[in-house]
Design a protein around this motif. Structure first.
Motif, short mmCIF file in Angstrom:
data_model
loop_
_atom_site.label_atom_id
_atom_site.label_comp_id
_atom_site.label_asym_id
_atom_site.label_seq_id
_atom_site.Cartn_x
_atom_site.Cartn_y
_atom_site.Cartn_z
N SER A 292 0.85 -1.18 0.00
CA SER A 292 0.00 0.00 0.00
C SER A 292 0.89 1.24 0.00
CB SER A 292 -0.91 0.01 1.24
OG SER A 292 -1.77 -1.11 1.24
N ALA A 293 0.81 2.01 -1.06
CA ALA A 293 1.71 3.15 -1.20
C ALA A 293 1.22 4.03 -2.35
CB ALA A 293 3.14 2.68 -1.46
N ARG A 294 1.98 5.09 -2.60
CA ARG A 294 1.69 5.95 -3.74
C ARG A 294 2.44 5.43 -4.97
NH1 ARG A 294 3.60 10.73 -3.86
NH2 ARG A 294 5.26 10.34 -2.35
N TYR A 295 1.76 5.50 -6.09
CA TYR A 295 2.34 5.10 -7.37
C TYR A 295 1.98 6.15 -8.42
CZ TYR A 295 2.64 0.48 -5.16
OH TYR A 295 2.92 -0.57 -4.32
N ARG A 296 2.84 6.28 -9.41
CA ARG A 296 2.51 7.13 -10.56
C ARG A 296 2.22 6.21 -11.74
NH1 ARG A 296 5.90 12.22 -13.19
NH2 ARG A 296 4.24 12.87 -14.63
N VAL A 297 1.09 6.46 -12.42
CA VAL A 297 0.63 5.54 -13.46
C VAL A 297 0.38 6.30 -14.76
CG1 VAL A 297 -0.98 3.68 -13.98
CG2 VAL A 297 -0.54 4.29 -11.60
N ARG A 298 0.84 5.69 -15.88
CA ARG A 298 0.62 6.26 -17.21
C ARG A 298 0.13 5.15 -18.14
NH1 ARG A 298 5.73 7.36 -15.49
NH2 ARG A 298 6.26 9.52 -14.95
N TRP A 299 -0.57 5.56 -19.18
CA TRP A 299 -1.01 4.62 -20.22
C TRP A 299 -0.69 5.17 -21.60
CZ3 TRP A 299 -3.81 4.96 -15.71
CH2 TRP A 299 -4.13 3.74 -15.08
N SER A 300 -0.40 4.27 -22.51
CA SER A 300 -0.27 4.61 -23.93
C SER A 300 -1.46 3.98 -24.64
CB SER A 300 1.04 4.07 -24.52
OG SER A 300 1.07 4.30 -25.91
N GLY A 301 -2.23 4.81 -25.34
CA GLY A 301 -3.41 4.30 -26.02
C GLY A 301 -4.01 5.31 -26.96
N TYR A 302 -5.11 4.95 -27.59
CA TYR A 302 -5.77 5.81 -28.57
C TYR A 302 -7.12 5.20 -28.91
CZ TYR A 302 -3.25 2.29 -31.29
OH TYR A 302 -2.72 1.11 -31.75
N THR A 303 -7.94 5.96 -29.61
CA THR A 303 -9.23 5.44 -30.06
C THR A 303 -9.13 4.97 -31.49
OG1 THR A 303 -10.06 7.58 -30.86
CG2 THR A 303 -10.41 7.07 -28.54
N ILE A 304 -9.97 4.01 -31.83
CA ILE A 304 -9.99 3.44 -33.18
C ILE A 304 -11.43 3.27 -33.64
CG2 ILE A 304 -7.75 2.28 -33.04
CD1 ILE A 304 -9.19 -0.26 -32.20
N TRP A 305 -11.56 2.96 -34.93
CA TRP A 305 -12.86 2.65 -35.52
C TRP A 305 -12.77 1.27 -36.14
CZ3 TRP A 305 -17.42 5.10 -35.07
CH2 TRP A 305 -18.46 4.70 -35.91
N VAL A 306 -13.69 0.40 -35.78
CA VAL A 306 -13.67 -0.98 -36.26
C VAL A 306 -14.81 -1.18 -37.24
CG1 VAL A 306 -13.72 -3.41 -35.61
CG2 VAL A 306 -12.68 -1.74 -34.07
N GLY A 307 -14.46 -1.62 -38.45
CA GLY A 307 -15.46 -1.81 -39.49
C GLY A 307 -16.39 -2.97 -39.19
N PRO A 308 -17.47 -3.08 -39.99
CA PRO A 308 -18.47 -4.11 -39.73
C PRO A 308 -18.12 -5.44 -40.38
CG PRO A 308 -19.19 -2.74 -41.51
CD PRO A 308 -17.88 -2.17 -41.07
N ASN A 309 -18.67 -6.49 -39.84
CA ASN A 309 -18.59 -7.79 -40.49
C ASN A 309 -19.45 -7.77 -41.75
OD1 ASN A 309 -16.88 -9.71 -39.43
ND2 ASN A 309 -18.29 -10.30 -37.80
N GLY A 310 -18.97 -8.39 -42.82
CA GLY A 310 -19.79 -8.50 -44.03
C GLY A 310 -20.72 -9.68 -43.96
N PHE A 311 -20.46 -10.58 -43.05
CA PHE A 311 -21.30 -11.77 -42.90
C PHE A 311 -21.11 -12.32 -41.51
CE2 PHE A 311 -17.16 -13.02 -44.47
CZ PHE A 311 -16.80 -14.05 -43.64
#
Length: 917
Positions: A292-311
């Motif tokens: 139990s303590a202090r931590y510094r936290v970071r993330w690497s990420g981004y938003t995306i667009w996922v196309g539809p299934n054709g079938f």
């Protein structure tokens, strides 16, 4: 509701609580009668309120004056208030002469006041009380320098009187309570020792990346090209850069290139398109806080667009029972993991700390289409907690769901994470201050199994953790109990030195020598019984933490001494014990000087711990603690069902709003209506207010004609006053009367049943209440309860604006749409809402806007009600009949500022109500 009736009725609330026991002097006073009362009541009251008719269930002919009986006192207060307000005798009866009314009212007031003041001189206003659950947790956290301690939920629910968990009469101390206190005290001490052991054994603070592709809780659900999965939207999928990784998804390439190709490793990501919920959990399971303590936290990420299934795919059996994979109709609402492009908008991410049993919200950030590093900053994380990144806007797919409500014909939004970086544990003086308080500079050593009596909980090495948990909840992390021992070369001398220092900090006033000897004897007794030094010290410390000097607020009748005043001030404005600066003021005997008390009040209001006051006060005044007691119906309100982001934003709105009233000394009328509130994108969308984007809460100026603003129309208030399925003007109306308007509404007679709204939508609640009010025994209260309740009927169970009720779509065609859970709507819009009403004095209103304007014609009553609630919270005692003049003095002192909320706090602290027991 006129000003006079409002003011008078506000004082009648709260005398049912048995706050005094009656001294000999008080008993003598109770034998006296009220001069002229019998003649007045016989002439003007007894024709209706007699032993035969008993209108309203009240027989005044048998009402003697026995103020040592709280119920009797309560009755006389009601009689006084209703006669003074002109409510009794009724307007259709012969009215007494004004002089007769004044004489009667003054006689009752004098008798009640004389009795209460006699009791106050003997006993004080407040009764001795223990710390409530909130205060006990805060006291342990502050004493042991352990802000991560979570013990409140392990204690029994506190009793409630005058709306709060502060009054001693309802804070009982049972065997169960004491057993829990003892266990939690020992648990807290061992937790602090565990931090010291970790500091000794862990390497120096490090910074480590946890790559998303290494999280098997996600990668095990990677979509293949053709797998016949009926719910692909539940699954995660590999992403490379801002595009797909089809070879990884097809299992023709490894999950990750690993360390052999660092550049590509940095581009690898995992994507998903649903919110964190069973059976798909967005937990970073390879990290568990080692301490139990202090931590510094970071993330690497981004938003995306996922196309539809054709079938879509499925299997069919031939005549021999052999299965063949076949294509079905196009399923545009399902994702195609091989069609990934950059995102089209930001997505809110909520970060939680998830432990073995509890989940805590840590913060939020907005993921952007452009890959970035997002820094949450420094946060407290408890041992064994993992971190969760929840794309809170996304749906929570449940069995039977039809589609993703955010899906379009050309695809759906999703998020992708590359890695999480954790720096820590970050050690500083505060991290080990708890251990130093307990054991000073005595070393803590690990011992072989069986060689020590005391153990602390530790996490195993990550490589030795259990296998994947069922249902995607993460790894099963089995903790270990490590034997430890504090090494003392002079056990008896060390014990006395340490115990004296500990008690000086734990007690909120000077420690008496007899008390030191009492708990030193506990240590000696454990040593004589064969226990080691560490075990004996924990026993002594636990006894101190369960003793009256720690558990109870110690006050003597009369003016509070400096230490009691320091405790009262601290537990009022920080819901915590006095800090070192306040304790120093008490030590110097200067706290009772008005200018010093004002300076300390101002300092505490600016302290970060003032947030504890805001949380505790609102948890009971507005009942925000019940925000998760009900869940919106998945049939009638599927658009709110499972929407934690909406509930969390609504809760934050109320806390931030009241904080601004307090910090900026805004007038009390803002409780009814304001031109601002606090919103984020989700809550602004709920309120149909455009122009607010992102997850962060911020101050927003409201349109001039907005129905929002003030407490009454905040979503969380409207949620806690509904049941998740229907709204009731009776429940909401009584809530507003009690908590906002300061009106006393007695409980309904036992013979009167509740009014259950019609969920079919065939009959409105107004139509049902019209029949209910036809009963004379109901009408007297409903004339006060129903108007504020009707004013809020345009707000549904989650506080959204509505013009029609919703009904079960069993015999009707349902509305078109999908809920947060992906299920089709199963409700229809039924009868129209009618929010009109009429106040008891005949003034009509058409909607909540007009209702607010009418109520604000008597701003002093709103301030009076708030001042009363603040006084109960501050003094842990009901506001009695004889306290009314001092409440009026508090109002007079703040009138020039429009009854500013910060000014009300200062005026309360400077009052005799606060400075006397």
């Amino acid at each position: 509701m006129g000003s006079a009736p409002g003011r008078a009725a506000s004082w009648s609330c709260g005398f049912a609580a048995a706050w005094f026991l009656g001294t000999a002097a008080a008993m003598a006073a109770s034998a006296a009668s009220i001069p002229g009362a019998a003649a007045f009541t016989e002439q003007h009251c007894a024709s209706c309120h007699n032993d035969v008719d008993k209108e309203g269930g009240f027989d005044i002919t048998s009402l003697k004056f026995s103020p040592d009986d709280p119920a009797n006192t309560h009755r006389w207060v009601l009689v006084h208030d209703r006669v003074k307000a002109g409510e009794m005798p009724p307007k259709d009866k012969k009215r007494p002469a004004p002089g007769d009314v004044a004489t009667f009212v003054q006689g009752v007031a004098t008798a009640l006041t004389d009795h209460e003041r006699a009791v106050t001189r003997q006993q004080g206003r407040s009764t001795q009380r223990r710390l409530n659950r909130y205060e006990f947790e805060n006291a342990l956290r502050d004493l042991l320098h352990a802000p991560w301690l979570q013990v409140k939920g392990e204690l029994p629910e506190d009793g409630e009187a005058e709306l709060f968990n502060k009054v001693g009469d309802v804070l009982d101390v049972s065997h169960v309570q004491m057993t829990r206190y003892l266990r939690l005290a020992q648990h807290a001490i061992r937790q602090v020792m565990g931090v010291e052991l970790a500091r000794l054994e862990l390497p120096p603070p490090t910074t480590r990346k946890y790559y998303a592709r290494d999280e098997t809780v996600w990668t095990r659900t990677f979509l293949r090209r053709i797998d016949g999965n009926p719910n692909p939207e539940r699954m995660a999928f590999p992403v490379l850069g801002q595009g797909p990784a089809p070879d990884v998804r097809a299992r023709t390439a490894p999950l990750t290139v690993g360390d052999r190709d660092p550049a590509t490793r940095e581009l690898e990501a995992v994507g998903w398109m649903r919110s964190n919920y069973h059976p798909f959990h967005t937990i970073w399971d390879n990290f568990r806080a080692p301490v139990s303590a202090r931590y510094r936290v970071r993330w690497s990420g981004y938003t995306i667009w996922v196309g539809p299934n054709g079938f879509s795919t499925g299997t069919v059996k031939d005549k021999d029972g052999n299965k063949t994979l076949v294509n079905r109709e196009p399923t545009w609402y399902q994702p195609n993991g091989d069609d990934v492009t950059p995102g089209r908008r930001n997505e809110p991410i909520t970060v939680y700390a998830q432990g073995p049993t509890d989940v805590r919200r840590l913060g939020e950030f907005d993921l952007t289409p452009e890959p970035r590093v997002f820094d949450l900053g420094t946060v407290w994380i408890a041992a064994n907690e993992a971190l969760v990144t929840d794309a809170s806007r996304f749906f929570r797919n449940r069995p039977g769901s039809a589609s993703n409500p955010l899906a379009q014909r050309d695809g759906a939004p999703a998020v992708a994470f590359r890695w999480m970086e954790v720096e820590g544990p970050l050690w500083d003086e505060a991290a080990t201050a708890g251990y130093r308080l307990l054991f000073g500079d005595l070393p803590l050593e690990k011992r072989p199994a069986g060689a020590a009596e005391v153990t602390v909980t530790a996490l195993p090495d990550p490589a030795n953790r259990g296998a994947q948990g069922a249902g995607g909840y993460g790894r099963v992390v089995r903790t270990a109990e490590v034997p430890v021992q504090v090494v003392a070369k002079s056990p008896r001398a060390d014990a006395e030195r340490l115990l004296r220092g500990f008690m000086a900090r734990a007690y909120r006033r000077p420690v008496q020598e007899a008390e030191v000897r009492r708990y030193l004897a506990v240590f000696d007794g454990e040593l004589k019984s064969g226990h080691d030094f560490t075990y004996a010290m924990i026993a002594a410390y636990s006894a101190v933490l369960c003793s009256p000097g720690f558990l109870f607020l110690e006050e003597e009748p009369g003016r509070l001494n400096d230490y009691a005043l320091a405790s009262r001030l601290a537990f009022f404005l920080t819901n915590s014990p006095p800090d070192a600066a306040l304790r120093a003021r008490a030590d110097r005997g200067e706290l009772r000087r008005p200018e010093v008390l004002r300076a300390e009040t101002e300092r505490l209001l600016q302290d970060p711990k003032a947030g504890r006051f805001v949380e505790a006060f609102l948890d009971y005044w507005l009942e925000l603690r019940k925000h998760d007691a009900t869940t919106p119906s998945n049939t009638l309100y599927p658009d709110y069902y499972l929407d934690e982001a909406l509930v969390e934003a609504s809760l934050a709105e109320s806390r931030l709003f009241f904080t601004e009233l307090l910090q900026k000394n805004l007038p009390a009328r803002n409780v009814i209506h304001s031109d601002f509130t606090y919103l984020n994108e989700r809550l602004a969308e709920h309120y149909n207010l455009p122009g607010v984007a992102g997850a962060a809460m911020r101050r927003v100026t409201l349109p001039a004609d907005s129905v929002r603003g003030g407490v009454l129309t905040q979503a969380i208030v409207l949620k806690v006053t509904a049941n998740g399925t229907t709204t009731s003007p009776v429940i909401r109306g009584k809530w507003i009367a009690d908590r906002i308007l300061g009106l006393y509404i007695p409980p309904p007679p036992s013979s009167v049943g509740a009014v259950d709204p019609d969920t079919r939508g065939a009959v409105t609640i107004r139509q049902q209440l019209d029949k209910h009010r036809a009963d004379p025994s109901c009408a007297a209260c409903h004339i006060k309860i129903d108007p504020p309740g009707f004013a809020l009927e345009n707000f549904d169970v989650m506080g959204a604006w509505r013009t029609r009720y919703r009904g079960d779509a069993k015999d009707q065609l349902p509305e078109i749409g999908l809920g947060k859970n992906g299920w089709p709507f199963d409700f229809h819009y039924a009868l129209p809402v009618d929010a009109r009403g009429q106040l008891p004095d005949g003034r009509p209103f058409n909607d909540v806007r007009e209702f607010k304007r009418l109520i604000l014609e008597d701003e002093a009553q709103i301030a009076r009600s708030l001042a009363r609630h603040l006084t109960v919270f501050a003094t842990a005692a009901p506001v009695r009949f004889s306290d009314r003049p001092q409440i009026e003095q508090i109002l007079q002192a703040t009138k020039a500022s429009g009854y500013g909320v910060r000014g009300l706090v200062h005026a309360i602290v400077q009052s005799e109500l606060f400075q006397m027991k």
